[in-house]
Design an enzyme around this catalytic site. Structure first.
Site, PDB file in Angstrom:
ATOM      1  N   GLY A  29      38.795  52.217  45.951  1.00 55.83           N
ATOM      2  CA  GLY A  29      40.173  52.015  45.961  1.00 55.83           C
ATOM      3  C   GLY A  29      41.078  51.886  47.136  1.00 55.83           C
ATOM      4  O   GLY A  29      42.294  51.580  47.168  1.00 55.83           O
ATOM      5  N   GLU A  80      32.822  54.744  47.011  1.00 56.24           N
ATOM      6  CA  GLU A  80      32.318  53.590  46.691  1.00 56.24           C
ATOM      7  C   GLU A  80      33.335  52.629  46.642  1.00 56.24           C
ATOM      8  O   GLU A  80      33.832  51.981  45.794  1.00 56.24           O
ATOM      9  CB  GLU A  80      31.869  54.035  44.960  1.00 56.24           C
ATOM     10  CG  GLU A  80      32.741  54.592  44.222  1.00 56.24           C
ATOM     11  CD  GLU A  80      32.347  54.586  42.920  1.00 56.24           C
ATOM     12  OE1 GLU A  80      30.874  54.971  42.769  1.00 56.24           O
ATOM     13  OE2 GLU A  80      32.992  54.535  41.810  1.00 56.24           O
ATOM     14  N   GLY A 140      34.727  48.787  47.162  1.00 56.64           N
ATOM     15  CA  GLY A 140      34.368  47.509  47.132  1.00 56.64           C
ATOM     16  C   GLY A 140      35.267  46.582  47.868  1.00 56.64           C
ATOM     17  O   GLY A 140      34.823  45.981  48.825  1.00 56.64           O
ATOM     18  N   ARG A 141      36.588  46.485  47.372  1.00 56.18           N
ATOM     19  CA  ARG A 141      37.699  45.532  48.117  1.00 56.18           C
ATOM     20  C   ARG A 141      37.560  45.762  49.830  1.00 56.18           C
ATOM     21  O   ARG A 141      37.548  44.847  50.410  1.00 56.18           O
ATOM     22  CB  ARG A 141      38.930  45.947  47.535  1.00 56.18           C
ATOM     23  CG  ARG A 141      40.007  44.929  47.848  1.00 56.18           C
ATOM     24  CD  ARG A 141      41.495  45.272  47.465  1.00 56.18           C
ATOM     25  NE  ARG A 141      41.553  45.816  46.005  1.00 56.18           N
ATOM     26  CZ  ARG A 141      41.550  45.418  45.210  1.00 56.18           C
ATOM     27  NH1 ARG A 141      41.753  44.071  45.147  1.00 56.18           N
ATOM     28  NH2 ARG A 141      41.678  45.890  43.886  1.00 56.18           N
ATOM     29  N   ARG A 149      43.232  35.721  40.469  1.00 56.52           N
ATOM     30  CA  ARG A 149      44.017  37.261  40.753  1.00 56.52           C
ATOM     31  C   ARG A 149      45.543  36.972  40.750  1.00 56.52           C
ATOM     32  O   ARG A 149      46.134  37.883  40.367  1.00 56.52           O
ATOM     33  CB  ARG A 149      43.619  37.742  42.056  1.00 56.52           C
ATOM     34  CG  ARG A 149      42.001  38.044  41.936  1.00 56.52           C
ATOM     35  CD  ARG A 149      41.588  39.152  43.071  1.00 56.52           C
ATOM     36  NE  ARG A 149      42.272  40.225  43.034  1.00 56.52           N
ATOM     37  CZ  ARG A 149      43.173  40.731  43.733  1.00 56.52           C
ATOM     38  NH1 ARG A 149      43.784  40.053  44.604  1.00 56.52           N
ATOM     39  NH2 ARG A 149      43.705  42.090  43.556  1.00 56.52           N
ATOM     40  N   CYS A 164      43.963  22.825  33.604  1.00 61.14           N
ATOM     41  CA  CYS A 164      44.921  22.672  32.852  1.00 61.14           C
ATOM     42  C   CYS A 164      45.817  23.568  32.175  1.00 61.14           C
ATOM     43  O   CYS A 164      45.847  24.025  31.103  1.00 61.14           O
ATOM     44  CB  CYS A 164      44.232  21.624  31.628  1.00 61.14           C
ATOM     45  SG  CYS A 164      45.409  20.686  30.818  1.00 61.14           S
ATOM     46  N   GLU A 165      46.577  24.234  33.157  1.00 63.12           N
ATOM     47  CA  GLU A 165      47.229  25.432  32.751  1.00 63.12           C
ATOM     48  C   GLU A 165      48.421  25.863  33.744  1.00 63.12           C
ATOM     49  O   GLU A 165      47.926  25.852  34.923  1.00 63.12           O
ATOM     50  CB  GLU A 165      46.342  26.663  32.588  1.00 63.12           C
ATOM     51  CG  GLU A 165      47.034  27.884  32.508  1.00 63.12           C
ATOM     52  CD  GLU A 165      45.977  28.999  31.714  1.00 63.12           C
ATOM     53  OE1 GLU A 165      45.170  28.676  31.094  1.00 63.12           O
ATOM     54  OE2 GLU A 165      46.275  30.096  31.815  1.00 63.12           O
ATOM     55  N   TYR A 222      36.404  40.486  44.249  1.00 58.61           N
ATOM     56  CA  TYR A 222      37.056  40.065  42.916  1.00 58.61           C
ATOM     57  C   TYR A 222      37.570  38.607  42.989  1.00 58.61           C
ATOM     58  O   TYR A 222      38.513  38.390  42.206  1.00 58.61           O
ATOM     59  CB  TYR A 222      38.143  40.855  42.264  1.00 58.61           C
ATOM     60  CG  TYR A 222      37.805  42.321  42.424  1.00 58.61           C
ATOM     61  CD1 TYR A 222      36.718  42.987  41.701  1.00 58.61           C
ATOM     62  CD2 TYR A 222      38.248  43.292  43.590  1.00 58.61           C
ATOM     63  CE1 TYR A 222      36.245  44.325  41.604  1.00 58.61           C
ATOM     64  CE2 TYR A 222      37.916  44.337  43.725  1.00 58.61           C
ATOM     65  CZ  TYR A 222      36.753  44.836  42.790  1.00 58.61           C
ATOM     66  OH  TYR A 222      36.421  46.503  43.116  1.00 58.61           O
TER      67      TYR A 222
END
Ligand code: LLP
Length: 436
Positions: free
Chosen positions: A247, A289, A291-292, A329, A360-361, A389
């Site tokens: 986190g 733990e 990640g980011r 994101r 196409c959005e 991510y």
């Protein structure tokens, strides 16, 4: 664009890990995700150093959901990290990388029987038990094999942390873990202890993501220390592991102001030491733990600038050859990024443009209102902090192939994930026999 790690400007051009970004794009094409390998290693060491200095027993596990690949698992192993996997696919990636199974543990709020069997058959280090159903399922899988495994229980500690704020809730509304307040944790401990093939070794909590402050960790550590003390009193349990999850946040843009990683890690150690001292408990092995905060700032995505649409008095859209397929994101979370024109780093800012993807959005945007030098089609747009991510949440929407990924270090680039081709895009389609 803020330059993280080993990103530098040389002769008006962005270099990452000693590699020219224009040369990288010539060699590997775009979109290209470039990882500054040394920066990941430096961050891993920044996690470990405060523990070594404080002589606190510890383990750092890389949360591989942030970016799972064989090369990344190997790097994590070289840096002495454990690995957190949350699916059979992440475990398969780790084992394919030759990662030592005893340093892998598995998370997940709905692990399938196949995943549990796969984990047990490969003798991974631990399972993080998330719910009552899993206690029974895992025990059955182990009984069939006459095996035992170390388990830790995921506790939902009633702390919800994000950036500077954390909310301390009595009853956390979460799909993960055993709720602390309603007494689920004690019931779960009782059930686990009924199964001799489950060796309960510790507890786990994860309070959120993109956290800038240790305040939330202080509350979580204090609640967990109280729980350790209670379980010792009530069950005589001597648990050896406290995992406080991941986190820790990163600086995506200039609005994100946070202390250096090492300071935050030191803070987490101190609040945990304090919490256990207050409860007259010896400090267990402290696991984190991340990640980011290990891979986020190490990744940069390089795109080729293409079309443009100027709507007088309203907005200019500058489109690149990727988008929500390689970085969902903004579409998902409204995430903010910084960009630069990698081949015009010394030129003055001259335009405000919104960076659009090619899907196409309408929601397929990467950055709203980026301030950049004047650009031309075929320029290289670099978006920083795309290491966490992004590839792991990439998709084939519009049947767009996923980008290539390279690791760069000391002027050398190595391809770690090849670019998908159109053949890859149809590889799972079952061809239909055309009837005459
Ligand atoms: N441990 C657990 C139990 C987690 O659920 C997570 C992230 C981590 C560790 C790693 O957290 P980190 O250090 O990376 O913040 N897709 C979202 C992030 C989802 C995080 C899920 N859990 C995003 O792009 O921001």
């Amino acid at each position: 664009m803020f330059l993280h790690g080993n990103s530098r400007v040389i002769n008006g051009e962005l270099y990452i890990g000693g590699c020219s970004t224009t040369e990288l794009t010539r060699a590997f094409g775009t979109p290209l995700i470039v990882y500054d390998e040394q920066h990941i290693r430096d961050l891993a060491r920044a996690y470990r150093r405060p523990f070594e200095q404080a002589s606190v027993p510890y383990a750092i596990a890389y949360a591989s959901k942030a970016f799972s690949s064989i090369a990344m698992c190997q790097l994590a192993q070289e840096e002495g990290l454990w690995l957190d996997v949350v699916s059979g696919g992440e475990l398969y990636t780790a084992l394919s990388a030759g990662f030592p199974p005893e340093h892998i543990y598995m998370h997940g709020n709905n692990k399938t029987i196949d995943e549990l069997e796969y984990a047990v058959d490969h003798h991974i280090g631990m399972i993080v038990i998330d719910n009552f159903h899993e206690i029974e399922e895992l025990s059955r899988v182990l009984q069939k094999r006459d095996q035992k495994i170390d388990v830790i229980l995921r506790v939902s500690p009633g702390v919800d942390a994000h950036t500077h704020e954390f909310i301390s809730t009595g009853q956390q509304d979460s799909k993960f873990g055993f709720d602390l307040y309603s007494g689920q944790v004690e019931i779960a401990v009782g059930r686990v202890l009924e199964h001799p093939n489950l060796r309960l070794v510790g507890l786990h909590s994860h309070i959120g993501s993109q956290i800038f402050d240790v305040a939330g960790f202080r509350v979580a550590a204090s609640r967990m220390a109280t729980l350790f003390a209670r379980l010792k009193r009530e069950y005589g349990l001597e648990l050896s592991i406290l995992n406080l999850g991941g986190g820790v946040g990163i600086r995506y843009t200039g609005d994100d102001i946070l202390p250096p990683l090492e300071v935050t890690v030191k803070g987490i150690i101190e609040v945990t030491q304090h919490a256990f001292k207050e409860q007259h408990q010896t400090l267990p092995i402290l696991m984190l733990e991340p990640g980011r905060s290990l891979v986020g700032t190490s990744g940069t995505t390089l795109y080729t600038v293409g079309s443009r649409k100027d709507i007088a008095g309203i907005r200019s859209y500058l489109a690149v050859d990727g988008g929500m397929t390689d970085n969902p994101r903004l579409a998902l979370y409204g995430a903010k990024y910084e960009a630069a024109i990698a081949n015009r780093m010394d030129e003055p800012n001259a335009q405000t443009v919104s960076i659009a993807g090619k899907c196409c959005e309408s929601g397929d945007m990467l950055i709203w209102d980026a301030v950049l030098p004047a650009s031309q089609p075929a320029d290289i747009l670099a978006v920083s902090c795309t290491g966490a991510y992004n590839y792991s949440m990439a998709s084939n929407y519009n049947r767009i192939p996923r980008p290539a990924v390279v690791f760069v270090q000391g002027g050398d680039a190595r391809l770690v994930i090849r670019r998908e081709t159109w053949d890859d895009v149809v590889r799972l389609d079952v061809p239909v026999t055309v009837r005459a």
